[in-house]
Design a protein around this motif. Structure first.
Motif, short mmCIF file in Angstrom:
data_model
loop_
_atom_site.label_atom_id
_atom_site.label_comp_id
_atom_site.label_asym_id
_atom_site.label_seq_id
_atom_site.Cartn_x
_atom_site.Cartn_y
_atom_site.Cartn_z
N TYR A 313 -13.36 -1.89 9.36
CA TYR A 313 -12.66 -2.20 8.11
C TYR A 313 -12.69 -3.70 7.83
N THR A 348 -13.33 7.68 8.45
CA THR A 348 -12.40 8.15 7.45
C THR A 348 -11.64 9.39 7.91
N GLY A 352 -6.67 5.36 9.14
CA GLY A 352 -5.52 5.33 8.26
C GLY A 352 -5.90 5.18 6.80
N ASP A 353 -4.87 4.97 5.97
CA ASP A 353 -5.08 4.91 4.53
C ASP A 353 -5.90 3.70 4.11
N HIS A 354 -5.83 2.58 4.86
CA HIS A 354 -6.56 1.37 4.45
C HIS A 354 -8.06 1.60 4.47
N ARG A 356 -9.53 4.64 4.34
CA ARG A 356 -9.83 5.67 3.35
C ARG A 356 -9.91 5.05 1.96
N ALA A 357 -9.05 4.07 1.70
CA ALA A 357 -9.10 3.40 0.40
C ALA A 357 -10.41 2.64 0.23
N SER A 360 -13.17 5.04 -0.49
CA SER A 360 -13.13 5.42 -1.92
C SER A 360 -13.80 4.36 -2.77
N LEU A 391 -13.23 13.01 1.73
CA LEU A 391 -12.39 12.59 0.60
C LEU A 391 -12.55 13.60 -0.53
N GLN A 393 -11.08 14.25 -3.18
CA GLN A 393 -10.85 13.84 -4.56
C GLN A 393 -12.12 13.35 -5.24
#
Length: 618
Positions: A313, A348, A352-354, A356-357, A360, A391, A393
């Protein structure tokens, strides 16, 4: 006039050189009649005494070096003699590593030192330990690492040392299989070596860009990272054990991750800061310098594959954010972009969310440009589809954009009015990037990955597959790559599979005797209802020689054809039991349902039982 030392490579006279050769010839024959370890150890001591004071001359002589290598390879049961020879060569180690002939002998000695030591009838104190040999080697090479790694011969010796301590050789190709060398990693001896290569005072600390960008020295670090990845994979598969200290810091299954973090901390100190400070500009300049050389690009690829989610990351945030499209379109950096996306897809699922963001953001950067990548950058699209699997979405957008890109790319391939009537031109998608082939690796990977999307989006691919002609489906099943697509198609048996089954059932007898088609037939047999299983068995029974075919016998066993032909009632009961067991196992190991896309009300109501309306009399 040349001196005898120059003429005979270090021997005092021609006669001494010939006598040494004759001695080793006799030693090789004498070693075949040894009875126990004590006799072997006495022979080893006599050899070391024979070459005393002329170790360099012996190692650099072509024929004597070859005889020594032959003798080492014959003594495959123990590692005593290679360790004794390594210790004898220690005073001249750097000179031997640089010499083309001596380098091959030192590499053979190091390679065979990895075998477990046998000290039966031998005092262990007489045999140097591997840790002592590594410590002495580091002392001999202190201050000379940079010169050794830039030398074409010495660099191979350092690579052999790394591979021996890691326990696995790196793959010969980027996606190849590892080669187990020793069955374990020498953790205690590995720590000092890694410290000498990437720690304080190492060549990397003195000039990271220069040493990593160099074509020869960069290969050493590539071998270290590749061997560490192979050792981690071997440990996860259960093919490797700890040979000395299982609690060491440098140990699988996070060996490559630890080495990568230490390398990045040495080369890019500001990147791993919290948050990255102004010095990150110098780190960006360092990464750009690595991108300018093939060796540096390969190092960045290995970092992307081996880094932990947190390190990955931070590398993305500082160095690759907004540059993925640029890297994907450039032939020099395309594999780097694939490695980055592959690592993002894997991380992913657990991070965590960081992260995954950021994944995206990567999808949103590349997705609008999918049409530019569709013909020649198929590996990037496959990795992008993998990220979309984690993901949900983005699955709808990926399916829509991919369909549009395929429509545009295949518009000129089919004559007007003859294009297949499908939502997605799946025939073109399978042959992505090469219209001369029925199916390509990346095309099949993209289609297979999209079949793992949510059912609403995967239905477009499965329906398109079911609309292909029978000849195309049979050819796909018999193809080395396309067979995986057919197996993925028949992972379940719904409406599209019911349409495709009659098209394939006529070819099962021919496919069952094919190397790749046999796997497709077994996948189809395992998922279809019992009535369709009977239909498959009737087709297989028409080809009696299938039972004796190298590939068909596996299909014969899976379908339980002997029971079908001779005890049909027992076949029915056996198939029913196995089908129930398979369904039960699938329910146990089924993955958790992916988050649904749509309105908040639809997401909140998902999974809730419908409220039962009360009757008036209640």
């Amino acid at each position: 006039m040349e001196t005898p030392d120059q003429v005979f490579g270090g021997f005092a006279s021609f006669g001494e050189r010939n006598n040494t050769r004759k001695y080793f010839f006799s030693i090789i024959h004498a070693s075949e009649s040894l009875e126990d370890a004590s006799q072997a150890f006495s022979l080893y001591e006599s050899i070391i005494a024979e070459i005393s004071d002329k170790e360099k001359a012996v190692a650099c002589d072509p024929e004597i070096s070859r005889l020594l290598q032959q003798f080492i390879s014959k003594s495959t049961e123990d590692t005593i003699f290679p360790r004794l020879l390594w210790k004898a060569f220690m005073p001249h180690l750097l000179e031997l590593m640089i010499n083309p002939i001596g380098s091959h002998l030192v590499q053979a000695v190091i390679k065979h030192c990895s075998r477990p030591i046998s000290t039966e009838n031998v005092d262990p104190e007489d045999v140097p330990s591997l840790l002592d040999l590594i410590t002495d080697t580091l002392a001999c090479l202190e201050g000379s690492w940079a010169d050794a790694m830039r030398d074409s011969c010495a660099s191979h010796t350092v690579e052999a040392l790394i591979v021996m301590l890691m326990g696995c050789a790196p793959p010969t190709r980027p996606k190849g299989d590892y080669v187990s060398v020793t069955g374990g990693t020498c953790h205690q001896a590995l720590g000092p070596l890694v410290g000498a290569l990437i720690g304080d005072g190492s060549p990397m600390q003195q000039g990271a860009v220069e040493i990593l960008s160099h074509s020869i020295s960069g290969r050493v670090y590539q071998a270290m990272l590749g061997a560490a990845l192979a050792a981690d994979e071997a440990f996860r598969k259960g093919n490797s054990v700890a040979r000395e200290d299982s609690k060491a810091h440098l140990a699988p299954p996070r060996l490559a991750e630890t080495i990568t973090r230490r390398m990045i901390r040495t080369c890019l100190p500001a990147t791993l800061g919290k948050p990255p400070d102004e010095a990150a500009e110098s780190d960006r300049a360092t990464v750009q310098s690595l991108l300018d050389s093939p060796s540096g690009v390969r190092i960045l690829e290995l970092w992307a594959r081996a880094a932990s989610p947190v390190t990955l990351y931070k590398m993305h945030r500082v160095h690759y954010q907004g540059r993925l499209l640029e890297l994907s379109q450039d032939n020099r950096y395309n594999y780097l972009a694939q490695s980055l996306l592959e690592s993002l897809a894997c991380a992913t699922k657990v991070a965590g969310d960081h992260l995954r963001a950021y994944a995206s953001q990567a999808v949103e950067e590349l997705l609008p440009n999918l049409a530019q990548l569709i013909e020649r950058r198929c590996g990037v699209i496959y990795r992008l589809a993998e990220i979309c699997t984690a993901l949900p979405q983005h699955q709808q957008a990926f399916t829509r954009v991919f369909a549009q890109a395929i429509e545009e790319a295949s518009a000129n391939q089919y004559p007007k009015g003859e294009a297949p009537k499908t939502d997605i031109r799946v025939a073109h998608a399978l042959a992505l990037g090469d219209h001369r082939k029925l199916v390509t690796y990346h095309g099949s990977k993209i289609v297979t990955t999209m079949m793992a999307f949510q059912p609403a989006f995967a239905a477009r691919i499965t329906s398109s597959m079911a609309d292909l002609p029978a000849e195309t489906l049979a050819a796909l099943a018999a193809d080395g790559v396309g067979s995986h697509v057919i197996q993925a198609l028949f992972a379940q048996f719904n409406k599209p599979q019911r349409r495709a089954f009659p098209l394939l059932v006529g070819s099962v007898a021919q496919l069952a005797s094919d190397k790749f088609g046999s796997h497709a037939v077994q996948a189809i047999f395992n998922v279809v209802p019992i009535a369709n299983k009977e239909e498959i068995c009737r087709k297989l029974a028409e080809q009696a020689s299938l039972k004796f075919n190298a590939y068909g016998r596996h299909v014969w066993r899976t379908a339980k054809m002997d029971l079908f032909l001779h005890q049909n009632e027992m076949w029915h009961s056996t198939i029913k039991r196995s089908s129930k067991a398979r369904e039960l196992m699938q329910d146990i190991v089924a993955p958790a349902p992916a988050p649904l896309s749509g309105s908040k009300r639809a997401r909140d109501s998902a999974g809730k039982k419908p409220r039962r309306r009360m009757r008036r009399d209640e």
